[in-house]
Design a protein around this motif. Structure first.
Motif, PDB file in Angstrom:
ATOM      1  N   ARG A 132      12.814 -28.553 122.615  1.00 17.76           N
ATOM      2  CA  ARG A 132      13.489 -27.703 123.591  1.00 17.76           C
ATOM      3  C   ARG A 132      14.022 -26.463 122.890  1.00 17.76           C
ATOM      4  O   ARG A 132      14.388 -26.495 121.724  1.00 17.76           O
ATOM      5  CB  ARG A 132      14.653 -28.457 124.228  1.00 17.76           C
ATOM      6  CG  ARG A 132      14.207 -29.576 125.125  1.00 17.76           C
ATOM      7  CD  ARG A 132      15.372 -30.332 125.709  1.00 17.76           C
ATOM      8  NE  ARG A 132      16.348 -29.424 126.284  1.00 17.76           N
ATOM      9  CZ  ARG A 132      17.616 -29.743 126.455  1.00 17.76           C
ATOM     10  NH1 ARG A 132      18.072 -30.918 126.113  1.00 17.76           N
ATOM     11  NH2 ARG A 132      18.453 -28.886 126.989  1.00 17.76           N
ATOM     12  N   ALA A 133      14.083 -25.383 123.610  1.00 17.93           N
ATOM     13  CA  ALA A 133      14.641 -24.152 123.055  1.00 17.93           C
ATOM     14  C   ALA A 133      16.142 -24.342 122.841  1.00 17.93           C
ATOM     15  O   ALA A 133      16.821 -24.982 123.637  1.00 17.93           O
ATOM     16  CB  ALA A 133      14.395 -22.997 124.001  1.00 17.93           C
ATOM     17  N   THR A 134      16.632 -23.791 121.770  1.00 18.59           N
ATOM     18  CA  THR A 134      18.045 -23.864 121.450  1.00 18.59           C
ATOM     19  C   THR A 134      18.720 -22.605 121.973  1.00 18.59           C
ATOM     20  O   THR A 134      18.237 -21.496 121.743  1.00 18.59           O
ATOM     21  CB  THR A 134      18.254 -23.951 119.930  1.00 18.59           C
ATOM     22  OG1 THR A 134      17.539 -25.082 119.443  1.00 18.59           O
ATOM     23  CG2 THR A 134      19.710 -24.089 119.588  1.00 18.59           C
ATOM     24  N   THR A 135      19.817 -22.780 122.670  1.00 20.92           N
ATOM     25  CA  THR A 135      20.572 -21.639 123.166  1.00 20.92           C
ATOM     26  C   THR A 135      21.740 -21.378 122.235  1.00 20.92           C
ATOM     27  O   THR A 135      22.455 -22.292 121.842  1.00 20.92           O
ATOM     28  CB  THR A 135      21.089 -21.903 124.586  1.00 20.92           C
ATOM     29  OG1 THR A 135      19.976 -22.170 125.425  1.00 20.92           O
ATOM     30  CG2 THR A 135      21.863 -20.726 125.123  1.00 20.92           C
ATOM     31  N   TYR A 167      25.092 -18.664 121.590  1.00 21.75           N
ATOM     32  CA  TYR A 167      25.968 -17.661 122.201  1.00 21.75           C
ATOM     33  C   TYR A 167      26.428 -16.735 121.087  1.00 21.75           C
ATOM     34  O   TYR A 167      27.105 -17.161 120.161  1.00 21.75           O
ATOM     35  CB  TYR A 167      27.145 -18.336 122.908  1.00 21.75           C
ATOM     36  CG  TYR A 167      26.651 -19.231 124.018  1.00 21.75           C
ATOM     37  CD1 TYR A 167      26.475 -18.723 125.292  1.00 21.75           C
ATOM     38  CD2 TYR A 167      26.305 -20.559 123.785  1.00 21.75           C
ATOM     39  CE1 TYR A 167      25.981 -19.514 126.316  1.00 21.75           C
ATOM     40  CE2 TYR A 167      25.810 -21.356 124.797  1.00 21.75           C
ATOM     41  CZ  TYR A 167      25.655 -20.831 126.055  1.00 21.75           C
ATOM     42  OH  TYR A 167      25.159 -21.613 127.055  1.00 21.75           O
ATOM     43  N   VAL A 190      23.781 -14.386 125.534  1.00 23.18           N
ATOM     44  CA  VAL A 190      23.055 -15.643 125.389  1.00 23.18           C
ATOM     45  C   VAL A 190      21.728 -15.328 124.706  1.00 23.18           C
ATOM     46  O   VAL A 190      20.973 -14.468 125.157  1.00 23.18           O
ATOM     47  CB  VAL A 190      22.811 -16.307 126.762  1.00 23.18           C
ATOM     48  CG1 VAL A 190      22.047 -17.603 126.596  1.00 23.18           C
ATOM     49  CG2 VAL A 190      24.130 -16.538 127.472  1.00 23.18           C
ATOM     50  N   THR A 247      18.172 -16.962 122.805  1.00 23.02           N
ATOM     51  CA  THR A 247      17.282 -18.096 122.560  1.00 23.02           C
ATOM     52  C   THR A 247      16.352 -17.700 121.422  1.00 23.02           C
ATOM     53  O   THR A 247      15.357 -17.000 121.644  1.00 23.02           O
ATOM     54  CB  THR A 247      16.468 -18.444 123.815  1.00 23.02           C
ATOM     55  OG1 THR A 247      17.373 -18.658 124.894  1.00 23.02           O
ATOM     56  CG2 THR A 247      15.646 -19.694 123.609  1.00 23.02           C
ATOM     57  N   SER A 277      11.388 -20.364 117.808  1.00 18.21           N
ATOM     58  CA  SER A 277      11.340 -21.507 116.914  1.00 18.21           C
ATOM     59  C   SER A 277      10.644 -21.120 115.618  1.00 18.21           C
ATOM     60  O   SER A 277       9.712 -20.309 115.616  1.00 18.21           O
ATOM     61  CB  SER A 277      10.612 -22.678 117.564  1.00 18.21           C
ATOM     62  OG  SER A 277       9.276 -22.339 117.786  1.00 18.21           O
TER      63      SER A 277
END
Length: 63
Positions: free
Chosen positions: A14-17, A19, A52, A54, A57
């Motif tokens: 999964r993509a990491t969010t 901040y 935000v 993303t 990867s």
């Protein structure tokens, strides 16, 4: 015993969010949750901007 992964699709992370808090003097700091970024911004007098992000990867392949 075999794996229980379904056999159809390879495992996809999964993509990491993240901040990102950016201050007026261009310093940036990344936080794992929005609450942490908001708290850091509040400690600095609410002068920063939170975005935000993303990140791509590290194992992403370009074609």
């Amino acid at each position: 015993m075999g794996c229980n992964c379904g056999g159809q699709q390879p495992y996809v992370r999964r993509a990491t969010t993240v901040y990102r808090l950016t201050m007026p003097d261009s310093t940036q700091r990344d936080y794992p949750t929005s609450q942490e970024a908001e708290a850091a911004n509040a400690r600095s007098g609410n002068i920063g901007t939170i975005a935000v992000v993303t990140p791509a990867s590290p194992d992403a392949r370009r074609t």
